[in-house]
Design a protein around this motif. Structure first.
Motif, PDB file in Angstrom:
ATOM      1  N   GLY A 121       0.811  -1.203   0.000  1.00  0.00           N
ATOM      2  CA  GLY A 121       0.000   0.000   0.000  1.00  0.00           C
ATOM      3  C   GLY A 121       0.849   1.261   0.000  1.00  0.00           C
ATOM      4  N   GLU A 122       0.259   2.341  -0.507  1.00  0.00           N
ATOM      5  CA  GLU A 122       0.979   3.609  -0.581  1.00  0.00           C
ATOM      6  C   GLU A 122       1.397   4.094   0.811  1.00  0.00           C
ATOM      7  N   ARG A 123       0.505   3.991   1.774  1.00  0.00           N
ATOM      8  CA  ARG A 123       0.806   4.457   3.125  1.00  0.00           C
ATOM      9  C   ARG A 123       1.986   3.685   3.729  1.00  0.00           C
ATOM     10  N   TYR A 124       1.994   2.371   3.502  1.00  0.00           N
ATOM     11  CA  TYR A 124       3.078   1.556   4.047  1.00  0.00           C
ATOM     12  C   TYR A 124       4.404   1.892   3.372  1.00  0.00           C
ATOM     13  N   LEU A 125       4.373   2.169   2.063  1.00  0.00           N
ATOM     14  CA  LEU A 125       5.592   2.551   1.361  1.00  0.00           C
ATOM     15  C   LEU A 125       6.163   3.844   1.922  1.00  0.00           C
ATOM     16  N   ARG A 126       5.294   4.823   2.164  1.00  0.00           N
ATOM     17  CA  ARG A 126       5.759   6.093   2.743  1.00  0.00           C
ATOM     18  C   ARG A 126       6.364   5.858   4.126  1.00  0.00           C
ATOM     19  N   LYS A 127       5.741   4.979   4.897  1.00  0.00           N
ATOM     20  CA  LYS A 127       6.236   4.677   6.241  1.00  0.00           C
ATOM     21  C   LYS A 127       7.623   4.039   6.174  1.00  0.00           C
ATOM     22  N   LEU A 128       7.816   3.110   5.237  1.00  0.00           N
ATOM     23  CA  LEU A 128       9.121   2.461   5.080  1.00  0.00           C
ATOM     24  C   LEU A 128      10.207   3.481   4.733  1.00  0.00           C
TER      25      LEU A 128
END
Length: 471
Positions: A121-128
């Motif tokens: 997901g986009e949110r998880y990518l940003r978090k990583l």
């Protein structure tokens, strides 16, 4: 002295200090140093006066220094530094994301599209990205575009409008604003008053860490060149290629007196330039650290003589992962010369006009049986690959390739080395590797067992063995 908190734990401050004071070229691209008193970040080989250690911060990535508010140095030009190696502790997902960004994934697409390609997901990518790099995907992409634009301004006579679109900016206004914000200068100021004569095509310098085994690289390219698509003449490699905007041509040769290759490009659409440069850097393995690789391989008594004979040995590749997959399938259980003959026949059968390029997946899938001089099972494997990725060759990945009927570990291993640029793959069961190993003085035991000693540079060991292979 500071170490950026999101940098890799492997970034040793004392080593960084000694490397920059010595201006050791082996560390060029390994890290960047930012100077608090000037607001500028540099490569460790920068010729400027050395700052006091108390005023220096170290960063693994140029984008981290830029995100912290530092501007790139106009003397050492961080955009020309060889690419940073994979850093310890960073997830495979982030490494792959950065590679896709380097290939232009965010020049036209959104972060959501990038996340979808990674299967998250986009949110998880940003978090990583925040957890592991301390910057957003957009910040990495913006810094990449700015540094590439600066390179174009310094090395080409392209009009400013063309520079803006070639660097992936959606408008000239955004380009001007971003350059002014990050460099403190306008694009015209960055180019300066030097006179540049417009010429046919685009010429760029592709820097690398020396030494660079150009004879070994060009020998590989000549040995695998597909007639009509590629050619090696003297010290120059040349090929035609096709993009959505039309055909293009590329020529590469060593640049005398510099640690760089000279790239000449004829391109129908300059907005694809940045992605193509990244593609060619991978193909010619320009981001390798030869000193580190040689230290490992020369520590092995069997490989040491091969490594010493080829200083700066590289692991060259093919144009794309799709092209590498087609080559590997065609080359199953046949000689390189026989595979070249088949590939040239396919390329000419799929040619659209006088210029021959490597055949697109849709064109191969549409060919009748007589154009495939190979066993039926191999033909169907190739057709299945091409049907599945017709019109979307860039989406092919190793996992999907490995799942195809007729594709085994050797094929996947070859594509990982030649198409993905993986530095630590040893193609299992390769006849050339086995025969070369058996003939080397001091070799004993199974080759695959011996290869474990060469990690994480098994692909380079394989290339050294292939270079020594005599049928």
């Amino acid at each position: 002295m500071d170490i950026h908190p999101d940098s890799s734990p492997a970034l040793d401050p004392d080593l960084c200090r000694r490397a920059r004071l010595a201006r050791d070229p082996r560390f060029d691209g390994e890290f960047f140093l930012a100077v608090k008193t000037t607001g500028i970040y540099c490569r460790p080989i920068c010729p400027a006066r050395q700052p006091a250690e108390k005023n220096v911060s170290y960063y693994r990535l140029a984008s981290q220094a830029a995100e912290a508010g530092y501007r790139p140095c106009l003397r050492c030009r961080p955009e020309s530094a060889p690419g940073s190696p994979a850093w310890e502790g960073t997830s495979t997902t982030v490494k792959r994301a950065v590679r896709l960004i380097d290939a232009g994934a965010l020049s036209e697409g959104r972060v959501a599209d990038l996340a979808a390609r990674l299967g998250i997901g986009e949110r998880y990518l940003r978090k990583l990205f925040q957890q592991e790099l301390g910057v957003s995907p957009q910040a990495v992409a913006l810094n990449q575009r700015l540094l590439f634009a600066k390179k174009l301004l310094a090395e080409t006579a392209l009009p400013l409008t063309e520079v803006a679109f070639a660097a992936g900016f959606g408008s000239v206004r955004r380009f001007n604003s971003a350059v002014k914000t990050h460099f403190g200068l306008t694009p015209g100021d960055l180019r300066g008053s030097k006179t540049q004569v417009p010429e046919a095509g685009i010429r760029l310098q592709l820097q690398y860490r020396p030494p660079y085994d150009w004879p070994g690289v060009v020998d590989f390219l000549a040995h695998h060149a597909v007639d009509g698509v590629e050619a090696v003449s003297g010290d120059r490699y040349h090929r035609h290629f096709r993009t959505a905007a039309g055909t293009g041509a590329v020529a590469i040769r060593p640049l005398p007196g510099k640690h760089a290759l000279e790239l000449t490009l004829q391109l129908a659409d300059n907005s694809q330039l940045m992605g193509l440069v990244g593609q060619l850097r991978r193909m010619f393995d320009l981001d390798a650290n030869p000193a580190e690789i040689a230290t490992r391989l020369q520590g092995d008594p069997v490989l040491a003589p091969l490594s010493e004979r080829s200083p700066g040995a590289r692991s060259p590749g093919h144009w794309s992962l799709y092209e590498s997959a087609v080559r590997a399938i065609v080359g199953q259980q046949v000689s390189t010369a026989a595979a070249r003959t088949v590939l040239s026949r396919l390329a000419r059968a799929c040619a659209r006009g006088a210029i021959v390029t490597f055949p697109a997946a849709a064109d191969v899938a549409a060919l009748p049986d007589e154009h495939f001089p190979m066993p039926g099972r191999r033909r169907e494997t190739l057709r299945t690959l091409c049907r599945q990725f017709a019109g979307r060759e860039e989406e092919l990945d190793l996992d999907t390739l490995a799942a195809l009927t007729g594709v085994g570990p050797w094929t996947v291993g070859m594509v990982a080395v030649r198409g993905a640029g993986d530095p630590d793959v040893f193609p299992a069961g390769d006849l050339g590797l086995e025969r070369t190993w058996a003939a080397l003085p001091g070799s004993n035991g199974r080759l695959n067992d011996a290869a474990q000693r060469w990690r994480p540079w098994r692909s380079y060991a394989a290339n050294l063995l292939w270079r020594s292979y005599t049928p």
